[in-house]
Design a protein around this motif. Structure first.
Motif, short mmCIF file in Angstrom:
data_model
loop_
_atom_site.label_atom_id
_atom_site.label_comp_id
_atom_site.label_asym_id
_atom_site.label_seq_id
_atom_site.Cartn_x
_atom_site.Cartn_y
_atom_site.Cartn_z
N ASP A 73 -0.51 8.15 -15.77
CA ASP A 73 0.32 7.18 -15.06
C ASP A 73 1.74 7.71 -14.88
N VAL A 76 1.52 10.16 -12.04
CA VAL A 76 1.32 9.48 -10.75
C VAL A 76 2.64 8.87 -10.27
N ILE A 77 3.38 8.27 -11.19
CA ILE A 77 4.68 7.68 -10.81
C ILE A 77 5.60 8.78 -10.28
N ALA A 80 4.51 9.85 -6.89
CA ALA A 80 4.86 8.83 -5.89
C ALA A 80 6.33 8.89 -5.52
N PRO A 104 -8.02 6.92 -8.26
CA PRO A 104 -8.55 6.53 -6.96
C PRO A 104 -8.00 7.34 -5.79
N PHE A 105 -7.10 8.29 -6.07
CA PHE A 105 -6.47 9.07 -4.99
C PHE A 105 -6.95 10.52 -5.03
N THR B 378 -3.85 1.28 -6.38
CA THR B 378 -2.51 0.88 -6.78
C THR B 378 -1.85 2.03 -7.53
N THR B 379 -0.53 2.09 -7.42
CA THR B 379 0.22 3.04 -8.25
C THR B 379 0.91 2.26 -9.35
N PRO B 380 1.08 2.88 -10.50
CA PRO B 380 1.66 2.14 -11.63
C PRO B 380 3.12 1.76 -11.36
N PHE B 381 3.57 0.71 -12.02
CA PHE B 381 5.00 0.38 -11.97
C PHE B 381 5.78 1.49 -12.68
#
Lengths: 173, 550
Positions: A73, A76-77, A80, A104-105, B378-381
C-alpha cells in the motif's frame, strides 16, 4: 476432511476461501486474511513454493501476512503520487510476487542491482483476471489450512440450534 | 446488446436512500434480474433443449440428461432422482438427503461421467466434484403438490388449478452452488463465455433446466401431458436461509454494480420526456398485472400477509393514476415516482420495477455492467487526514449508530461448525462472539473513526499500529468509488432483519412470491411464468410478475 479425496484437485475459489479462514484462524485481521486467501490461490496456481504460505501462517500474528499489505500500500500510494515506489521491509521472494499479482492494477515488482525492490506499472489499467487452473499436490498445506480454518467455526449449541434459520418451523410443503 | 453511454438520464436516487435494509427488503424483480437476462440470451440464440437420456423408472427414480447450447457451448443438466423417505425430507441446510440432485455439466457427459455424477450428486456437500461440473444443486418435492399432480394426471384429469396457483412449483431447491464449491468449476473459467458472463448465469440456467425436469417427471409418472397454462405457472421453489445473507456484504463491488445498474435504469426511464401511447398502454397493462399478482400472492405468515394486503390496498388506490391520458403527459413517469414517495416502501419499489419494464431498449444493455471482473479498483488513502474526510463524506450512516449499547450490538454473525454455514447469534446469550464474522462494517468504520489521530499521519503508520482497522479503511475507500457498495444500516443491531438482505439478493435473481418463514429464511418461486423450452421465441421476455392466467 476425508483422506480419500486427496487425489482430487481444488478450485481456486476453495483455496481462496480456505486460505482466508485459515489466516483468520491463525490470528490475522479480516482484510489481511482475505488478501492472504487471494495470495494463496494465485501462489499455488502459479506453482510457487507452498512452504512460503505455510511459513507466513506460522508467523501470525506477525510476519508477512501483516507487513506485505502495508509495504504494498505504501508503494501504491507513492506510485499514485508519481514518486519512487520502493517496497521496504520485504524480501524479493515468490510470496511477494504473489502479493503483487493480487493487486487489481497492472503493476509488477522489480529488484534493482542494488537490491532495492520497486513497484512499477500503471494504476489506471486494471489487471486482467488470472488464468485459473486447478490446484493439487499440496496436501500438507491444505491440512494446515483446514486445521486453522476450523478455529473460526463456532460449535453448535442448543441455543444456536433452536435459533438457526428455519429452526422449529415446518419446512415441508 | 451493448449499453449506450449517451442515453439521457435523471439523477440517480442517492445511496443513503437506496442502501437501507428496509428498502432493500422491499425490492421486486425487474427486467435486469438475472433470470430475465438469461432467458433473453437463450431466446436470442433460439436455444434448443434436448433430452438425450431419460433413465427414470416407473416410480420416478433414476436419472435424466438435458442439453442446451448457449454462446457456442453445450451445457448439460444431469438430474438424479432418488427414493427419499418422508422423514428425511427437510429444507434445512443440515439435511443430508434430498428427492433430487443436479449437476450442470460443461459439455455432454459420457456414460462414465454420468455414472460419476449419479454417485456424487446425491451426496452434495459430502462429495467432491470436478471442473467439468459447473453448478451443483438439489431439490425436494412439494408435499402439497407433486403427488397431487401425478395422481390427477394418472386419473386422466388436470391438477386442481387453485392448488397449482397457491403452491406454484413442483419442487423446491434448497441450495444452488456455483463458483468452485466442493471442487466444481471456478466461475472464472466460464465467465467470459457468451451468455454466462453476467452474475449467476450458470446457476440461473440450472434452475430453468431443473424446472423442465420437474415438468417432465410428473408428466412421465402421470402418463399424460400437463396443461400448458398450468405448466407455465409451475416454476421452481427455493428455500433460502442465512447462508445467502453475507454475500452482499462480502461482495461490495458486485452489490454496487447491481444497484447502480438498476438505479441507472430507473434514472433513464425518469428522463423520458413523454411516453408514446403504446408505452402508456403497456404501463397500464403492467399495473393491472401487478394488481393481479398481488392478489394471488398469499402466504401463511400473518405479518407478511398483512403487509401484502396493505400493498394490495395501496396499489388498488394507485391504479387510478395509470391511465393513458395521464401517462402521456410530459414527465409523467417522473411525476408518478415522486407521488409514490408519500407511500410505503413496498409500493415505491413495486413502481420502480414496473416503470423499468417496458423500456428494454434503454435498459437491457445495463445487464452487462452487473458483474465485477476486476475487484475493487481503489488506491489506498495516503494519510489519516484524507481518510477522516472520506468517512465524514460517505460514512455518516456508520457514525450515527451506538454500537456500545445492547440493542446496537445485540447480534453477531458467525459460521457454525455444523455444515459450516453462516448464522446469527445473540451476543449477550450465546458463546462464539470471539469468532465473529466481520459483517459489522458500520461498527468497524465508527471504531476506526474514533481511533484516528488528531494530527494526520501516513496511513501505513496508522495501520501498523491498528491492523484491525484495515478492513474498515478499505471499505471507506471503496465507498468513494462504489457509492452503493455498503448496506447503510447496522447489521449487528437487534433490529437488523436478515430477511431484507435475502429479499434484495433474491429479487436480483428474479424471484417472486416471497414467503418468509421467519426473519431469517424464506421460500420464493423462481421461473414462474417463464417461457417453457419451446416458448423462448413466442414468450421470451414478457413474464415480469407472473400471474396465473398469463
Amino acid at each position: 476432511m476425508a483422506s480419500g479425496i486427496r487425489q482430487l484437485s481444488w478450485s481456486a475459489a476453495e483455496v481462496l476461501a480456505l486460505g482466508t479462514k485459515a489466516a483468520r484462524g491463525a490470528g490475522a485481521p479480516p482484510l489481511q486474511a482475505a488478501r492472504f486467501g487471494q495470495v494463496a490461490a494465485l501462489h499455488l496456481m502459479n506453482g510457487r513454493e507452498e512452504a512460503l504460505l505455510a511459513a507466513a501462517l506460522d508467523h501470525l500474528p506477525d510476519g508477512p501476512i501483516l507487513t506485505h499489505p502495508l509495504a504494498l500500500d505504501r508503494a501504491v500510494i507513492a506510485l499514485a503520487e508519481g514518486e519512487v515506489a520502493e517496497l521496504t521491509d520485504v524480501s524479493f521472494d515468490a510470496l511477494l510476487l504473489s502479493y503483487v499479482d493480487t493487486l487489481p492494477f497492472e503493476v509488477v515488482a522489480k529488484q534493482s542491482e542494488s537490491g532495492a525492490i520497486h513497484l512499477d506499472g500503471d494504476l489506471t489499467v486494471p489487471r486482467a483476471p488470472p488464468t485459473l487452473c486447478r490446484i493439487s499436490g499440496c496436501d500438507a498445506l491444505m491440512d494446515q489450512l483446514h486445521r486453522l480454518a476450523a478455529l473460526t467455526l463456532v460449535p453448535e449449541s442448543d441455543l444456536s440450534r433452536s435459533s438457526g434459520a428455519g429452526a422449529g418451523l415446518s419446512d415441508n410443503d | 446488446m451493448k449499453d449506450g453511454f449517451d442515453i439521457p438520464q435523471a439523477a440517480l436516487r442517492p445511496p443513503e436512500k437506496v442502501m437501507k435494509l428496509a428498502r432493500m427488503g422491499s425490492m421486486f424483480p425487474t427486467r435486469l434480474s438475472f433470470l430475465r437476462t438469461l432467458i433473453r440470451a437463450l431466446a436470442a440464440e433460439d436455444a434448443q433443449v434436448a433430452r438425450p437420456v431419460w433413465n427414470i423408472d416407473k416410480a420416478g427414480f433414476g436419472h435424466a440428461v438435458y442439453t442446451v447450447q448457449l454462446g457456442g457451448y453445450t451445457y448439460s443438466l444431469v438430474a438424479v432422482s432418488t427414493d427419499l423417505p418422508d422423514a428425511q425430507r427437510t429444507d434445512r441446510v443440515i439435511a443430508t438427503a434430498w428427492d433430487t440432485a443436479y449437476v450442470l455439466y460443461d459439455g455432454v457427459p459420457d456414460g462414465d461421467e454420468i455414472a460419476r455424477i449419479c454417485d456424487a450428486a446425491p451426496k452434495q456437500e459430502a462429495a467432491r466434484f470436478t471442473e467439468r461440473d459447473l453448478v451443483l444443486s438439489r431439490a425436494n418435492k412439494s408435499v402439497r403438490l407433486f403427488a397431487h399432480v401425478v395422481d390427477r394426471l394418472r386419473a386422466g384429469k388436470q391438477p386442481d388449478e387453485t392448488l397449482v396457483r397457491q403452491t406454484g412449483y413442483l419442487m423446491r431447491t434448497t441450495a444452488v452452488y456455483g463458483n468452485g464449491k466442493f471442487g466444481i468449476a471456478d466461475r472464472g473459467l466460464i465467465d467470459t463465455r457468451p451468455g454466462l458472463g453476467g452474475p449467476f448465469m450458470a446457476e440461473m440456467l440450472t434452475v430453468w433446466l431443473i424446472r423442465l425436469f420437474t415438468h417432465d417427471l410428473v408428466e412421465f409418472l402421470g402418463g399424460q401431458p400437463l396443461d400448458r397454462k398450468l405448466k407455465r405457472h409451475l416454476g421452481i421453489g427455493n428455500s433460502t436461509g442465512l447462508g445467502m445473507a453475507p454475500f452482499l456484504v462480502n461482495h461490495p463491488v458486485l452489490l454496487n454494480n447491481w444497484m447502480v445498474a438498476r438505479e441507472t435504469a430507473l434514472a433513464r426511464v425518469r428522463a423520458i420526456p413523454k411516453l408514446s401511447e403504446q408505452e402508456a398502454e403497456k404501463i397500464c397493462d403492467l399495473a393491472a398485472r401487478a394488481g393481479q399478482h398481488l392478489d394471488e400472492w398469499a402466504v401463511p405468515d400473518p405479518d407478511h400477509q398483512a403487509r401484502i394486503a396493505a400493498l394490495c390496498a395501496e396499489w388498488a388506490d394507485a391504479v387510478h393514476r395509470f391511465t393513458p391520458g395521464d401517462l402521456t403527459k410530459p414527465a409523467a413517469l417522473d411525476d408518478l415516482l415522486r407521488w409514490s414517495e408519500g407511500h410505503s416502501l413496498d409500493l415505491q419499489e413495486l413502481l420502480v420495477a414496473l416503470v423499468i419494464e417496458p423500456f428494454g431498449a434503454i435498459v437491457d444493455g445495463l445487464a452487462e455492467c452487473m458483474c465485477d471482473p476486476f475487484g475493487a479498483l481503489t488506491t489506498p488513502f495516503a494519510d489519516t487526514g484524507k481518510l477522516k474526510s472520506a468517512i465524514l463524506e460517505t460514512g455518516g450512516w456508520a457514525l450515527q449508530n451506538d454500537y456500545d449499547c445492547v440493542s446496537g450490538s445485540k447480534q453477531f454473525w458467525y459460521v457454525s461448525a455444523a455444515k459450516q454455514e453462516p448464522r446469527l447469534g445473540d451476543r449477550y446469550a450465546e458463546e462464539g462472539a470471539d469468532m465473529e464474522s466481520p459483517l459489522d462494517i458500520g461498527r468497524r468504520i465508527k471504531n476506526l473513526f474514533d481511533d484516528l489521530p488528531k494530527t494526520s499521519e501516513p496511513i501505513s503508520e496508522f495501520l501498523a499500529h491498528h491492523p484491525d482497522h484495515a478492513l474498515a479503511v478499505s471499505r471507506v475507500a471503496a465507498m468513494i468509488r462504489y457509492p452503493y457498495s455498503e448496506i447503510r444500516d447496522n447489521l449487528i443491531g437487534d433490529d437488523c432483519l436478515p430477511i431484507d438482505m435475502l429479499r434484495c439478493k433474491l429479487a436480483f435473481f428474479g424471484a417472486s412470491k416471497f414467503d418468509p418463514k421467519s426473519d431469517r429464511w424464506t421460500r420464493i418461486t423462481l421461473c414462474q411464468g417463464a417461457p417453457l423450452a419451446d416458448e423462448l421465441q413466442t414468450r421470451g421476455d414478457d413474464w415480469w410478475l407472473p400471474v396465473f392466467d398469463s
